[in-house]
Design a protein around this motif. Structure first.
Motif, PDB file in Angstrom:
ATOM      1  N   UNK A   6       0.826  -1.210   0.000  1.00  0.00           N
ATOM      2  CA  UNK A   6       0.000   0.000   0.000  1.00  0.00           C
ATOM      3  C   UNK A   6       0.858   1.257   0.000  1.00  0.00           C
ATOM      4  N   UNK A   7       1.913   1.262   0.869  1.00  0.00           N
ATOM      5  CA  UNK A   7       2.808   2.423   0.937  1.00  0.00           C
ATOM      6  C   UNK A   7       3.554   2.628  -0.381  1.00  0.00           C
ATOM      7  N   UNK A   8       3.981   1.524  -0.967  1.00  0.00           N
ATOM      8  CA  UNK A   8       4.706   1.610  -2.241  1.00  0.00           C
ATOM      9  C   UNK A   8       3.807   2.132  -3.353  1.00  0.00           C
ATOM     10  N   UNK A   9       2.560   1.668  -3.338  1.00  0.00           N
ATOM     11  CA  UNK A   9       1.615   2.113  -4.362  1.00  0.00           C
ATOM     12  C   UNK A   9       1.303   3.604  -4.213  1.00  0.00           C
ATOM     13  N   UNK A  10       1.089   4.062  -2.987  1.00  0.00           N
ATOM     14  CA  UNK A  10       0.796   5.471  -2.742  1.00  0.00           C
ATOM     15  C   UNK A  10       1.977   6.364  -3.114  1.00  0.00           C
ATOM     16  N   UNK A  11       3.185   5.907  -2.787  1.00  0.00           N
ATOM     17  CA  UNK A  11       4.372   6.693  -3.104  1.00  0.00           C
ATOM     18  C   UNK A  11       4.584   6.775  -4.614  1.00  0.00           C
ATOM     19  N   UNK A  12       4.305   5.650  -5.323  1.00  0.00           N
ATOM     20  CA  UNK A  12       4.456   5.650  -6.782  1.00  0.00           C
ATOM     21  C   UNK A  12       3.413   6.561  -7.437  1.00  0.00           C
ATOM     22  N   UNK A  13       2.195   6.528  -6.903  1.00  0.00           N
ATOM     23  CA  UNK A  13       1.148   7.401  -7.440  1.00  0.00           C
ATOM     24  C   UNK A  13       1.504   8.868  -7.236  1.00  0.00           C
ATOM     25  N   UNK A  14       2.026   9.203  -6.080  1.00  0.00           N
ATOM     26  CA  UNK A  14       2.453  10.574  -5.798  1.00  0.00           C
ATOM     27  C   UNK A  14       3.597  10.988  -6.715  1.00  0.00           C
ATOM     28  N   UNK A  15       4.513  10.046  -6.974  1.00  0.00           N
ATOM     29  CA  UNK A  15       5.636  10.337  -7.866  1.00  0.00           C
ATOM     30  C   UNK A  15       5.140  10.580  -9.301  1.00  0.00           C
ATOM     31  N   UNK A  16       4.134   9.812  -9.738  1.00  0.00           N
ATOM     32  CA  UNK A  16       3.565  10.010 -11.076  1.00  0.00           C
ATOM     33  C   UNK A  16       2.912  11.380 -11.209  1.00  0.00           C
ATOM     34  N   UNK A  17       2.190  11.776 -10.150  1.00  0.00           N
ATOM     35  CA  UNK A  17       1.550  13.091 -10.171  1.00  0.00           C
ATOM     36  C   UNK A  17       2.592  14.204 -10.236  1.00  0.00           C
ATOM     37  N   UNK A  18       3.688  14.017  -9.521  1.00  0.00           N
ATOM     38  CA  UNK A  18       4.746  15.026  -9.534  1.00  0.00           C
ATOM     39  C   UNK A  18       5.414  15.098 -10.901  1.00  0.00           C
ATOM     40  N   UNK A  19       5.601  13.951 -11.537  1.00  0.00           N
ATOM     41  CA  UNK A  19       6.182  13.947 -12.884  1.00  0.00           C
ATOM     42  C   UNK A  19       5.251  14.645 -13.883  1.00  0.00           C
ATOM     43  N   UNK A  20       3.944  14.412 -13.718  1.00  0.00           N
ATOM     44  CA  UNK A  20       2.975  15.084 -14.588  1.00  0.00           C
ATOM     45  C   UNK A  20       3.041  16.599 -14.406  1.00  0.00           C
ATOM     46  N   UNK A  21       3.155  17.050 -13.160  1.00  0.00           N
ATOM     47  CA  UNK A  21       3.272  18.482 -12.890  1.00  0.00           C
ATOM     48  C   UNK A  21       4.566  19.045 -13.488  1.00  0.00           C
ATOM     49  N   UNK A  22       5.634  18.271 -13.410  1.00  0.00           N
ATOM     50  CA  UNK A  22       6.908  18.713 -13.992  1.00  0.00           C
ATOM     51  C   UNK A  22       6.808  18.849 -15.510  1.00  0.00           C
ATOM     52  N   UNK A  23       6.134  17.874 -16.155  1.00  0.00           N
ATOM     53  CA  UNK A  23       5.965  17.948 -17.602  1.00  0.00           C
ATOM     54  C   UNK A  23       5.117  19.155 -17.997  1.00  0.00           C
TER      55      UNK A  23
END
Length: 303
Positions: free
Chosen positions: A191-208
């Motif tokens: 669960x923690x890994x999934x939440x952290x990966x989802x947060x990382x994806x959102x941050x990458x989207x914001x960076x793009x």
């Protein structure tokens, strides 16, 4: 001797006059050159804002512009702007060209022909993305198309802090991912890994998104024509056509006679359709007729 002195005096006056004229002409030329330079500087400063070309060391800006102006021909200006955007490596994301019809009248010019006259005004709302490096040049080019500039807004948003914060967040999430990987396998770890990966994806989207906004500036353009246009369209005289095919009196009489015949026919058919009712009515009539003599005989006998 006296004559020589007079001649020298006259020569001196002429030389001084020529010198003054040349000096005045030189001063006038300098003034005209200065005025021309000032005018060119004014045009340059009017056609392009320093905000559009602003560069500051260690700073990054997201630049946008909003232009509202009146032009001679909206369609031709739209085509020109779209071509300019394409030539500069940009693209058009929206172009809404429309004509608002303010009045519409039809004038008959002959028995068969008429002229439809429309008074309308054309306008267009555009949204374009232009490489930020070419923003100033683009604004200068579209400025040459204007008849009157209603408004122009250019903004530069400082996103340096947001970019630095995004980098820190990516670093934090990487550290979090390393810590999660050290945990024992369990549902909580997944669960923690999934939440952290989802947060990382959102941050990458914001960076793009912010990278795209840094590379391409958004320009909203509204153009319209200052005066009404008139469109003359040749059409058919509908009044003449209506009169041409209007029903005549004789035809109306013939049609009315035919309709009357059809009505009589329908009535006869209806009467024939209900023939059982006529039979029943006839039987009832005969039965009543026969009952009346029988009643009279009985009445006579009883007397």
């Amino acid at each position: 001797m006296k004559t020589i002195c007079i001649q020298l005096s006259l020569a001196s006056v002429l030389l001084l006059g020529l010198y003054s004229c040349k000096k005045g002409e030189a001063a006038r030329k300098d003034y005209e050159a200065s005025a021309t330079a000032d005018s060119a500087a004014a045009v340059t400063s009017d056609s392009i804002s320093s905000v559009a070309t602003m560069k500051v060391k260690d700073k990054q800006f997201v630049k946008t512009a909003d232009v509202n102006m009146e032009v001679q021909d909206v369609y031709e200006t739209t085509i020109s702007i779209e071509k300019t955007v394409q030539d500069m490596g940009g693209f058009v994301t929206n172009s809404n060209l429309q004509s608002s019809v303010l009045s519409e009248e039809t004038y008959n010019t002959s028995d068969k022909d008429a002229m439809l006259v429309k008074k309308y005004q054309t306008e267009n709302s555009m949204k374009v993305r232009i490489p930020t490096a070419n923003l100033g040049e683009f604004l200068t080019l579209i400025n040459t198309k204007k008849l009157f500039l209603n408004s122009r807004t250019i903004s530069a948003e400082d996103v340096t802090a947001e970019i630095q914060y995004a980098a820190l967040e990516r670093k934090r999430m990487k550290t979090t991912a390393d810590h999660i990987s050290e945990l024992k396998s369990s549902k909580d770890k997944v669960k923690l890994s999934d939440e952290n990966m989802s947060e990382d994806n959102m941050q990458q989207l914001a960076n793009m998104d912010i990278t795209d906004r840094l590379k391409y500036s958004t320009v909203d353009i509204f153009i319209r024509e200052p005066k009404l246009r008139v469109s003359e369209i040749a059409v058919t005289n509908t009044t003449h056509i209506d009169n041409k095919y209007r029903i005549s009196f004789i035809y109306s009489m013939k049609n009315a006679f035919a309709e009357g015949c059809y009505l009589i026919q329908k009535i006869i058919v209806l009467l024939m359709t209900i023939w059982p009712l006529w039979v029943i009515a006839l039987l009832i009539f005969v039965f009543i007729k026969r009952r009346k003599p029988a009643r009279k005989i009985q009445k006579t006998i009883s007397e």
